[in-house]
Design an enzyme around this catalytic site. Structure first.
Site, PDB file in Angstrom:
ATOM      1  CD  GLU A 133       3.602  73.964  88.820  1.00  0.00           C
ATOM      2  OE1 GLU A 133       4.716  74.280  89.408  1.00  0.00           O
ATOM      3  OE2 GLU A 133       2.373  73.310  89.991  1.00  0.00           O
ATOM      4  CD  GLU A 195       1.316  71.071  96.598  1.00  0.00           C
ATOM      5  OE1 GLU A 195       1.504  71.606  96.344  1.00  0.00           O
ATOM      6  OE2 GLU A 195       0.033  71.217  95.876  1.00  0.00           O
TER       7      GLU A 195
END
Ligand SMILES: [Zn+2]
Length: 267
Positions: A133, A195
């Site tokens: 994150e 990602e």
């Protein structure tokens, strides 16, 4: 619930794309960091005010300590570029919820939703999630995603203009850009490239923070197992993981291992 697909004219792309310092990849940018952080800090506070923040428990302390270790690792990683993190105001909170999820808002505002701790299982598993994150945050993915949404939904207005003319809509688009769009009915998954960037940097951050990057594999295996059940984790709706994600992570491990110092082996 609609899935957003984003299209934009090539010419505009060429004008607006700027290279990202992390990867050299060109990123679309209609959103200044200063404006985005101001909005993000407001929206994070709003989120905390309307959700139950867990404090004083062992789990809450774990989120704080893993978060603080990841923050120090990020600061160490960018030690030669102090400008980069100048506006960051890091915060790591554990939130009582029913969804298996975690997210980061721009400027270092991270939230871990309580059920994901059943999947992370230990500090290293949590360090992978928090590192991932934090990586989305420092790789400016929300700026890029919000720029794409401003083009797709508001004709390419810059953020300040959009906030003036369509404040409600713009705030909803911002939530979608952070990966919190389920709240307003817009699910925008991070792209495969985003990602991969978040996995690569996240593994480095967790390793620098003293957590074994190999632990990421166990976490993802447990996540994939739950995905097969009736209620797929919300985390996977914004952080898609195909079968080959684990193979991709294995390819990134040798680089991350170079940053790993096992605290137990040092006096
Ligand atoms: Zn992600």
């Amino acid at each position: 619930m609609k899935k957003c697909s984003v299209f934009f004219p090539l010419i505009l792309l060429l004008i607006l794309c700027q290279p990202t310092p992390e990867t050299g990849r060109r990123q679309l940018n209609l959103v200044s960091e200063e404006e985005l952080f101001k909005l993000s800090f407001e929206q994070y506070q709003e989120y905390l005010n309307t959700h139950e923040v867990i404090t004083g428990t062992e789990d809450a302390e774990l989120v704080k300590s893993v978060g603080s270790n990841i923050q120090k690792a990020v600061e160490q990683y960018y030690k030669d570029n102090p400008e980069k993190l100048k506006r960051y105001r890091w915060e790591f909170n554990l939130i009582e919820d029913t969804a298996i999820n975690a997210f980061a808002m721009p400027g270092g505002k991270v939230a871990v939703l309580s059920p994901i701790l059943l999947v992370t299982q230990n500090a290293a598993g949590l360090a992978f999630v928090v590192g991932h994150e934090a990586a989305h945050s420092v790789a400016n993915h929300a700026n890029e995603r919000l720029s794409q949404l401003l083009i797709a939904e508001l004709g390419g207005m810059v953020l300040s203009e959009a906030l003036q003319k369509q404040p409600q809509k713009t705030r909803e688009l911002a939530l979608a850009a952070y990966g919190l769009g389920a709240q307003v009915g817009i699910i925008l998954p991070y792209s495969r490239i985003q990602e991969e960037e978040a996995d690569r940097l996240g593994l480095i951050f967790m390793a620098m923070a003293g957590y074994d990057p190999e632990e990421s594999i166990g976490f993802l295996e447990r996540m994939m197992e739950i995905q097969k059940g009736q209620q797929p984790p919300e985390f996977l709706s914004t952080h898609p993981a195909e079968e080959n994600r684990i193979e991709e992570i294995k390819k990134l491990l040798p680089e991350a291992r170079k940053y790993y110092r096992n605290p137990e082996q040092e006096g």
